[in-house]
Design a protein around this motif. Structure first.
Motif, PDB file in Angstrom:
ATOM      1  N   SER A  65       0.918 -16.682  42.954  1.00  0.00           N
ATOM      2  CA  SER A  65       0.125 -17.259  44.036  1.00  0.00           C
ATOM      3  C   SER A  65       0.435 -18.737  44.232  1.00  0.00           C
ATOM      4  N   ILE A  89       0.645 -13.037  49.620  1.00  0.00           N
ATOM      5  CA  ILE A  89       0.088 -14.327  49.191  1.00  0.00           C
ATOM      6  C   ILE A  89       0.969 -15.451  49.724  1.00  0.00           C
ATOM      7  N   ASN A  93      -0.174 -18.477  52.160  1.00  0.00           N
ATOM      8  CA  ASN A  93       0.029 -19.867  51.761  1.00  0.00           C
ATOM      9  C   ASN A  93       0.843 -20.623  52.816  1.00  0.00           C
TER      10      ASN A  93
ATOM     11  N   SER B 123      -2.147 -14.698  41.079  1.00  0.00           N
ATOM     12  CA  SER B 123      -1.782 -13.468  41.796  1.00  0.00           C
ATOM     13  C   SER B 123      -2.274 -12.217  41.070  1.00  0.00           C
ATOM     14  N   GLY B 137      -5.523 -12.213  44.707  1.00  0.00           N
ATOM     15  CA  GLY B 137      -4.984 -13.535  44.420  1.00  0.00           C
ATOM     16  C   GLY B 137      -4.710 -14.307  45.686  1.00  0.00           C
TER      17      GLY B 137
END
Ligand code: SF4
Lengths: 167, 416
Positions: A65, A89, A93, B123, B137
């Motif tokens: 992450s 993820i 982001n 994550s 996550g």
């Protein structure tokens, strides 16, 4: 002009920035700009120019992450990332940081090192050999976030999350 | 209409019925952040969002686990900043060095509960699916927003169903000797590949016979097929599941993968992609330098106990280093009380502080160039545990123990 950087499939966040170069491991957080693809493609960080485009295979950004992976790409000025599928993820982001990501497979249409013109407004790539490549328009809720410059400015402006109707 | 577990949980959290494919803003029940990303999360909360207070200090958990104890002056300094911030905020669920990895710790402490929406700055926050929570996550910015507002947004995921099957009609399923939850998870990854559940959730059915921490093995590996959450229905374990949370007949799954436990063999993931999985028996002879037992995937009491059964009265092969880094203090205590730990140490294992250890290549046993490691963790990416010239093979604790004894990647049945 933007330079095209071609990457393979399943590029993971450890390849983008290995965990050992996390900001918490660095003396100076600004040094993060030295580490994108430090091991996977050592010539990248030193020669990438603002506005360059990463064109990758399937499942770009899989793994952890760590937001410092897309942050490092933002710090060196990556103008857009194009891949047929992004790991979720990473995609969030990048969206949150305001890095444009387009879902398309252009690895066969562009060459590594090719000079192109990136027109984000119209979602177009113009190649040096005269081709126009249309980038698929992202869904409305994603475009809203880009327009605001990332999720934090979006939230501060609108007081809500994307996709949620205004109160 | 019947809903998947993810749809049930996200409907409750959104305050309206939601279905796969739609975007929904949801209330979160718990936000987890760890030492590695907390400094950036705190900066975003304070500087970018201008929020002095988190939304609810009872429902933000802070865990020092990624570099625990601190390896450098910088990490020590940043962890101190995180400690001071957590204290100022009145964070009740603050867990410091030695308590263990966030995921097992929040489950052991009863903070993670069935039916919750839990977002974490890691994550592998899919881990909370081991008790039937929707764990997911996220990066620093999303976590900062969730901690400041108590809300986040999701695209409600489709669900990929992985079902364990076998011929043990009427009695609970079971694994063959030397086979465990890790093999089921790796077998599923082999089928689904690294992107097989991207933007989706995974539900794991047919595994009621597993303990909570064995379920965490499945839940943590769900992210390795790209999943947003990895949920095991909360039956067969000692938790209070809400009444509305149960597998509904007719729920729609985007894909169904069955794994036959009657034929499932130990699986090994070879460098450097998690989905590069084969049966151990097809692997050939792979000598190793390091055996590393730990992580939120397989550093649990069950894993140490399984390894101890194989190592009892024997010794790690000459030239092999074996590290044991328990996932949590509770796991370590339990292994201490029943002699498991003594067995491992007498066999030659070196013990690390409960936490993430060398899983991300920062400290406590990082790998040097040219070394080969048999790792019970969840990622074998190049450079993950240190040198990019090291090779990481992923397998179960049982395989780890057999490998430690022989010096090459070995089937547990070779030993027992
Ligand atoms: S043990 Fe490894 S995978 Fe698990 S939380 Fe720690 S760093 Fe992440």
């Amino acid at each position: 002009m933007s330079r095209v950087w071609i990457f393979g499939q399943d590029i993971n966040t450890d390849q983008i920035v290995p965990g050992r170069f996390a900001p918490i491991m660095l003396k100076n957080e600004d040094d993060l700009r030295k580490y994108p693809f430090v091991e996977h493609r050592p010539d990248f960080a030193g020669t990438v120019r603002p506005g360059d485009i990463i064109v990758a295979g399937n499942n770009f950004g899989c793994g952890s992450s760590r937001e410092y992976a897309p942050l490092a790409l933002k710090m060196v000025g990556v103008g857009a990332i194009v891949a047929p599928l992004f790991a979720r993820i990473f995609f969030r982001n990048a969206l949150n940081l305001g890095i444009p990501c387009f879902t398309a497979d252009l690895t066969a249409q562009l060459r590594d090192g090719q000079e192109v013109e990136l027109n984000l407004e119209d979602g177009l790539i113009l190649t040096d050999d005269g081709r126009r490549i249309e980038l698929p328009p992202p869904p409305v809720f994603l475009r809203e976030v880009w327009a605001a410059g990332g999720i934090v400015p979006f939230y501060r402006q609108h007081g809500r999350f994307p996709g949620e109707s205004a109160q | 209409m019947a809903q998947t577990l993810s749809e049930q949980i996200l409907s409750r959290a959104a305050g309206r019925p939601v279905r796969a494919g739609e975007v929904a803003t949801v209330a979160v029940d718990l936000v987890m952040m760890h030492d590695s990303l907390s400094p950036s999360i705190i900066r975003i909360i304070e500087d970018e969002l201008g929020a002095g207070q988190v939304w609810d200090p009872e429902r933000v958990a802070v865990v020092i686990d990624h570099v625990a104890p601190a390896a450098t002056v910088q990490t020590a300094e940043k962890q101190n900043e995180v400690r001071r911030w957590a204290q100022r905020q009145g964070i009740r669920h603050f867990y410091d060095v030695g308590r263990g990895i966030s995921h097992p710790v929040l489950v052991e402490e009863g903070v993670a509960q069935p039916g919750m929406v839990i977002v974490g700055s890691d994550s592998h926050s899919t881990a909370y699916g081991c008790v039937g929570a929707f764990g997911s996550g996220m990066g620093s910015t999303d976590i900062a927003l969730a901690a400041a507002t108590g809300r986040t947004w999701f695209r409600v995921p489709e669900t990929v169903l992985v079902r364990a099957v076998g011929t043990h009609k009427g009695v609970p399923l079971r694994f063959r000797p030397g086979v465990s939850a890790k093999d089921l998870a790796l077998r599923a990854a082999r089928e689904l590949r690294a992107d097989g559940a991207t933007y989706a959730a995974v539900e794991w059915h047919g595994v009621e016979f597993l303990t909570v921490m064995e379920r965490m093995t499945l839940a943590t590996l769900s992210i390795e097929v790209g999943a947003k959450a990895g949920i095991v229905p909360p039956v067969g374990i000692d938790v209070q599941a809400p009444e509305w949370l149960r597998v509904e007949e007719g729920a729609s799954y985007s894909r169904i993968v069955e794994v036959d436990l009657d034929t499932l063999e130990p699986q090994v993931s070879a460098p450097s992609f998690v989905d590069n999985v084969s049966d151990l028996s097809d692997l050939g002879r792979v000598p190793v330098d390091v055996v590393y037992l730990g992580t939120c995937t397989n550093g649990h009491y069950e894993d140490m106990a399984a390894a101890a059964r194989i190592l009892k009265g024997k010794h790690v092969a000459p030239g092999v280093r074996m590290m044991v880094v328990p996932a949590s203090r509770d796991a370590l205590l339990r292994a201490t009380e029943d002699g498991t730990l003594a067995t491992l140490i007498a066999a030659g294992a070196a013990l690390g502080t409960p936490g993430c250890g060398a899983c991300i290549g920062r400290h406590m046993g990082v790998l040097g160039p040219g070394e080969t490691c048999l790792f019970t963790g969840n990622r074998n990416f190049r450079g993950r545990m240190g040198s990019p010239e090291a090779n990481i093979y992923l397998a179960s604790a049982e395989v780890a123990a057999a490998t430690a004894l022989t010096g090459y990647i070995a089937h547990p049945q070779e030993i027992l």
